[in-house]
Design an enzyme around this catalytic site. Structure first.
Site, short mmCIF file in Angstrom:
data_model
loop_
_atom_site.label_atom_id
_atom_site.label_comp_id
_atom_site.label_asym_id
_atom_site.label_seq_id
_atom_site.Cartn_x
_atom_site.Cartn_y
_atom_site.Cartn_z
N CYS A 197 -15.87 -6.46 14.64
CA CYS A 197 -15.59 -7.76 14.95
C CYS A 197 -14.50 -7.84 16.07
CB CYS A 197 -15.18 -8.40 13.69
SG CYS A 197 -13.42 -8.00 13.18
N GLU B 236 -1.17 -1.16 -5.40
CA GLU B 236 -2.43 -0.34 -5.92
C GLU B 236 -2.15 0.15 -7.09
OE1 GLU B 236 -4.04 2.62 -2.48
OE2 GLU B 236 -2.06 2.68 -2.47
N ASP C 36 -2.52 1.62 7.55
CA ASP C 36 -1.72 1.23 6.52
C ASP C 36 -1.56 -0.26 5.94
OD1 ASP C 36 -1.71 3.96 5.76
OD2 ASP C 36 0.26 4.24 6.76
N ASP D 151 0.99 -1.08 0.10
CA ASP D 151 0.12 -0.04 0.06
C ASP D 151 0.90 1.13 -0.18
OD1 ASP D 151 -2.81 1.14 0.31
OD2 ASP D 151 -1.73 1.92 2.41
N CYS E 216 -12.99 -9.28 8.68
CA CYS E 216 -14.27 -9.56 8.66
C CYS E 216 -14.95 -8.97 7.20
CB CYS E 216 -15.06 -9.21 9.90
SG CYS E 216 -15.29 -7.56 9.91
N CYS F 172 -12.16 -2.44 14.67
CA CYS F 172 -13.40 -3.03 13.92
C CYS F 172 -14.28 -3.52 14.82
CB CYS F 172 -13.12 -4.04 12.95
SG CYS F 172 -14.56 -4.55 12.08
N CYS G 184 -12.49 -3.76 7.00
CA CYS G 184 -11.86 -4.45 7.63
C CYS G 184 -11.17 -5.48 7.10
CB CYS G 184 -12.50 -5.00 8.89
SG CYS G 184 -11.88 -6.24 9.89
ZN LIG Z 1 -13.76 -6.63 11.36
#
Ligand SMILES: [Zn+2]
Length: 442
Positions: free
Chosen positions: A382, A309, A389, A225, A364, A380, A361
């Site tokens: 989850c 990217e 990054d 990235d 998940c 997140c 995320c």
């Molecule tokens: Zn997540």
């Protein structure tokens, strides 16, 4: 690498090999790669005069050709064909008093200047008709004697020759002294002579190699990235910052540029400052290239598949404005990774779908709210905690792997694009940016 105040990095072995194109068979094996080998050359004052003449003639022919096509277009006439252009701009022009001096330089140099113009037109047409992906290619522009970089190209039929004494014989220019830092693996098919902004001369040979350089396979696959605070962040958690010496050189260049802007136009001090800036600039560019070569080589060696990217997409979805400062450096770096991957039998992919790689995320798949640029880490729902990054890099890797599977390909190199911003005279730069020369680019 030791870096002193007066350190001027030389092109390293690795630097001298940049592919301009390659062929691939049905099994995805690279059969033939065209590589560039760059060497510093030291023309005598007399040869510098001859080279300046050749640069000038090539520029005039390029501009004449461009003007002729533009005028034809304005008058509603059909597009002037390559053959017709060559006839009118070179052959017939030599017979006129205004352009008789074109006969003083090698005609191959003139033909190659027109070839550059034709390539620029083809890229432009392919771009506007959608045949060429990526950022729109601008129509050809007039060349100026004030351009930082002057270049001419000799092909085989110009009968340029590397002599037994190591000098490079160029028609109508003479025998140039070359610093050979390595030997050419085979006969070069062309050579470009380049003068950069710092007044240095280089010979850039195109050589074909057929050797199989495929590296033994490894397990790891990586996503990279374009980092906000780092040059690049990898899905394995590695963060790569531009090295200190490079940042220092860039700061010095910035200082010199500021000093230049305070000098009165047309003054002698301004001329001196311009040269200083050009030298510092060349130093930054060389140092950066050297660093990027080392970095890209190690990444290609250590990974079987590399995903990055796509800069064109990053450009479109500019919620990531802060990254723009890295863009140009990123383009040349990913270009290196791409051709080295092809050369060493690694998979490479640009993730060209726009997706919210930062706020998705990687565990998940939930897409979270937008976050401010200064948010470095986030949680997140989850339960996963992410470094911003690194999470993005993991998403790039996942998207790249999905693309690769969708293509049904096992590791298969794609066609290598012409080298960007290296010693080519091909105006071929699909996604590369003009700001490659910018100082913020690390
Ligand atoms: Zn997540």
């Amino acid at each position: 690498m030791r870096v002193g105040e007066r350190f001027v990095p030389e092109l390293r072995d690795e630097d001298q090999r940049v592919p301009s194109s390659c062929a691939i068979n049905q099994h995805g094996i690279v059969l033939l790669v065209q590589l560039r080998y760059n060497f510093r050359v030291y023309p005598t004052p007399g040869q510098q005069v001859e080279l300046a003449r050749a640069f000038g003639c090539a520029r005039v022919v390029f501009n004449d050709g461009l003007r002729l096509r533009q005028e034809a277009r304005e008058q509603g006439l059909p597009y002037v064909s390559d053959a017709e252009l060559s006839k009118r701009i070179i052959t017939q022009a030599k017979g006129t008093p205004q352009r008789a001096w074109l006969g003083e330089v090698s005609s191959v140099v003139l033909q190659q200047a027109l070839a550059d113009l034709n390539t620029a037109y083809r890229n432009f047409f392919a771009s506007i008709t959608g045949k060429r992906k990526g950022r729109t290619v601008a129509p050809p522009r007039f060349r100026s004697r004030k351009d930082n970089r002057q270049a001419i190209r000799f092909t085989k039929n110009s009968r340029f020759k590397v002599l037994d004494n190591g000098r490079l014989r160029l028609p109508k220019i003479g025998d140039l002294a070359v610093r050979w830092s390595r030997t050419l693996p085979s006969d070069p098919s062309s050579v470009a002579i380049i003068r950069d902004a710092a007044g240095r001369y280089f010979a850039s040979f195109v050589v074909q190699t057929g050797e199989d350089e495929t590296l033994p396979p490894v397990e790891s696959e990586v996503g990279i990235d374009l980092g906000l605070t780092h040059f690049a962040v990898m899905s394995n958690g590695t963060k790569i910052a531009a090295p200190k010496f490079l940042r220092r050189a860039a700061r010095k260049l910035k200082r010199l540029q500021q000093s230049l802007s305070r000098k009165r136009r047309g003054s002698n001090n301004r001329k001196k400052a311009v040269l200083k800036v050009a030298r510092a600039h060349a130093r930054v560019a060389d140092t950066r290239r050297d660093w990027q070569h080392k970095l890209s080589t190690s990444i290609v060696r250590e990974n079987q598949a590399i995903f990055v990217e796509d800069l064109c997409v990053v450009g479109l979805g500019r919620t990531r404005l802060a990254k723009s400062v890295h863009d140009a450096g990123w383009a040349s770096f990913t270009g290196m990774v791409e051709y080295k991957a092809a050369r060493y039998g690694r998979a490479f992919g640009r993730v060209d779908r726009f997706f919210p790689s930062t706020r998705m995320c990687s565990q998940c798949g939930r897409i979270n709210e937008k976050m401010a640029l200064n948010v470095r880490a986030w949680d997140c729902r989850c339960g996963a905690t992410h470094n911003r990054d690194v999470n993005a890099a993991i998403n790039v890797r996942a998207a790249g792997q999905a693309d690769l599977n969708a293509r049904g390909a096992h590791v298969r190199p794609g066609l290598i694009p012409a080298a960007r911003n290296e010693a080519g005279t091909h105006p071929d730069a699909a996604c590369s940016t003009r700001s490659v020369e910018g100082i913020f680019v690390l």
